[in-house]
Design an enzyme around this catalytic site. Structure first.
Site, PDB file in Angstrom:
ATOM      1  N   ASP A 189       8.615  32.389 -49.531  1.00 17.79           N
ATOM      2  CA  ASP A 189      10.037  32.569 -49.815  1.00 17.79           C
ATOM      3  C   ASP A 189      10.364  32.252 -51.278  1.00 17.79           C
ATOM      4  O   ASP A 189      11.524  32.283 -51.670  1.00 17.79           O
ATOM      5  CB  ASP A 189      10.902  31.717 -48.876  1.00 17.79           C
ATOM      6  CG  ASP A 189      10.574  30.232 -48.933  1.00 17.79           C
ATOM      7  OD1 ASP A 189       9.394  29.888 -49.174  1.00 17.79           O
ATOM      8  OD2 ASP A 189      11.482  29.403 -48.729  1.00 17.79           O
ATOM      9  N   HIS A 190       9.328  32.014 -52.094  1.00 12.98           N
ATOM     10  CA  HIS A 190       9.564  31.601 -53.484  1.00 12.98           C
ATOM     11  C   HIS A 190       8.946  32.528 -54.530  1.00 12.98           C
ATOM     12  O   HIS A 190       9.597  32.832 -55.526  1.00 12.98           O
ATOM     13  CB  HIS A 190       9.038  30.176 -53.703  1.00 12.98           C
ATOM     14  CG  HIS A 190       9.893  29.136 -53.081  1.00 12.98           C
ATOM     15  ND1 HIS A 190      10.786  28.364 -53.784  1.00 12.98           N
ATOM     16  CD2 HIS A 190      10.029  28.765 -51.785  1.00 12.98           C
ATOM     17  CE1 HIS A 190      11.425  27.558 -52.957  1.00 12.98           C
ATOM     18  NE2 HIS A 190      10.989  27.779 -51.733  1.00 12.98           N
ATOM     19  N   HIS A 193       4.916  29.231 -51.676  1.00 12.82           N
ATOM     20  CA  HIS A 193       5.308  29.669 -50.341  1.00 12.82           C
ATOM     21  C   HIS A 193       6.003  31.027 -50.455  1.00 12.82           C
ATOM     22  O   HIS A 193       6.593  31.357 -51.486  1.00 12.82           O
ATOM     23  CB  HIS A 193       6.220  28.635 -49.680  1.00 12.82           C
ATOM     24  CG  HIS A 193       5.458  27.462 -49.131  1.00 12.82           C
ATOM     25  ND1 HIS A 193       6.002  26.207 -49.040  1.00 12.82           N
ATOM     26  CD2 HIS A 193       4.199  27.376 -48.629  1.00 12.82           C
ATOM     27  CE1 HIS A 193       5.108  25.384 -48.507  1.00 12.82           C
ATOM     28  NE2 HIS A 193       4.014  26.070 -48.255  1.00 12.82           N
ATOM     29  N   HIS A 195       6.386  26.785 -56.590  1.00 13.44           N
ATOM     30  CA  HIS A 195       5.225  26.732 -55.698  1.00 13.44           C
ATOM     31  C   HIS A 195       5.078  28.093 -55.043  1.00 13.44           C
ATOM     32  O   HIS A 195       5.862  29.011 -55.312  1.00 13.44           O
ATOM     33  CB  HIS A 195       5.337  25.596 -54.688  1.00 13.44           C
ATOM     34  CG  HIS A 195       6.462  25.721 -53.703  1.00 13.44           C
ATOM     35  ND1 HIS A 195       7.800  25.735 -54.065  1.00 13.44           N
ATOM     36  CD2 HIS A 195       6.459  25.857 -52.336  1.00 13.44           C
ATOM     37  CE1 HIS A 195       8.545  25.847 -52.979  1.00 13.44           C
ATOM     38  NE2 HIS A 195       7.766  25.936 -51.930  1.00 13.44           N
TER      39      HIS A 195
END
Length: 285
Positions: free
Chosen positions: A78-79, A76, A74
């Site tokens: 932090d990804h 976000h 996904h």
């Protein structure tokens, strides 16, 4: 859980390695875990935040190998934000979830959306990416975000669960994109599967996945019951409900807890069980 070493390659099983990003926090636990699948020809799952040290650690980890795909569960922040730099270094396509960027006025339980995410290929549920000795299949799991995918490693029975199921905490479901009904349906979908182990983006591997998913679903039902009992006392505002429902949690998580309470309330409203008047919620008349 003993904190794993940041930037180091750790082998978890013959086809799976992990590299931890240096972004620990109240919403990321020890940090984002990037996974490398395969040997020689590899896939990189959840490349992580736009952090120069982490990106360099990933480039070094795959320096002698061909990266077939950079895969994102996904978007976000932090990804997925490390994906462009890793693509530039390796030439690999960015593959996985659909792009998604929404304004969200509520307190975040995680990083905000990565508005620059630009995949070369979006995977639908059941579509696959393969390399020498491995096959990854997309498993659509909306709820935490509407574009969330897990990736199943068919050769070993492992499932890379992103933030849908984590190894240290429950997942925050934050409207408007987070959807509690979709999240519960995705949990039910996982219950129908026979995965051997979960590798989440945050926290330890989960070696009894069915038991954990049952527990997560039960936990959400308990939260729903708490909400209905509180509303049975009279109209309630979400911050007051959080104070009573989440006794003893880190105050930094109160905003995130409120978003999950809101997600439950929206789902209950859609079922006709509750209603809102201004910032107060009550049982439906």
């Amino acid at each position: 859980m003993e904190k794993p070493p940041v930037g180091r390659v750790v082998e978890l099983e013959p086809l799976v390695r992990r590299v931890l990003a240096g972004n620990p926090g109240p919403f990321t636990y020890t940090g984002t875990q990037t996974y490398i699948v395969g040997h020689g020809e590899v896939a990189v799952i959840d490349p992580g935040p736009d952090d120069a040290d982490h990106i360099q650690a990933l480039i070094q980890a795959v320096a002698s190998e061909r990266v077939v795909a950079i895969m994102c569960t996904h978007t976000h922040r932090d990804h997925s934000p490390a994906a462009p730099a890793l693509k530039a270094a390796t030439g690999a396509p960015i593959v996985g979830c659909a792009p998604l960027a929404l304004d969200d006025s509520g307190p975040r339980a995680d990083a905000a959306f990565d508005t620059a995410y630009d995949p070369d290929r979006v995977l639908a549920n059941g579509e696959q990416i393969s390399g020498k000795g491995w096959t990854l299949e997309a498993v659509a799991t909306p709820g935490h975000t509407s574009n969330h995918l897990c990736f199943a490693l068919k050769e070993s029975g492992a499932l890379f669960t992103g933030d849908h199921v984590m190894g240290w905490s429950t997942t925050v479901v934050s409207p408007p994109d987070g959807d509690m009904a979709a999240y519960m349906a995705s949990l039910d979908k996982m219950m129908q599967r026979e995965d051997r182990v979960y590798y989440p983006a945050h926290g330890d591997p989960v070696d009894k996945p069915q038991r954990l998913v049952r527990g997560l679903a039960g936990h959400r039902k308990q939260r729903e019951g708490q909400i209905l009992r509180l509303l049975g006392e009279g109209p309630q505002a979400i911050p007051d409900m959080v104070e009573r429902m989440y006794v003893g949690i880190d105050p930094r998580l109160h905003g995130a807890a409120g978003r999950s309470v809101l997600a439950h309330l929206i789902e209950l409203r859609d079922r006709g069980a509750v209603e809102a008047s201004g910032d107060r919620w009550s049982l439906a008349a």
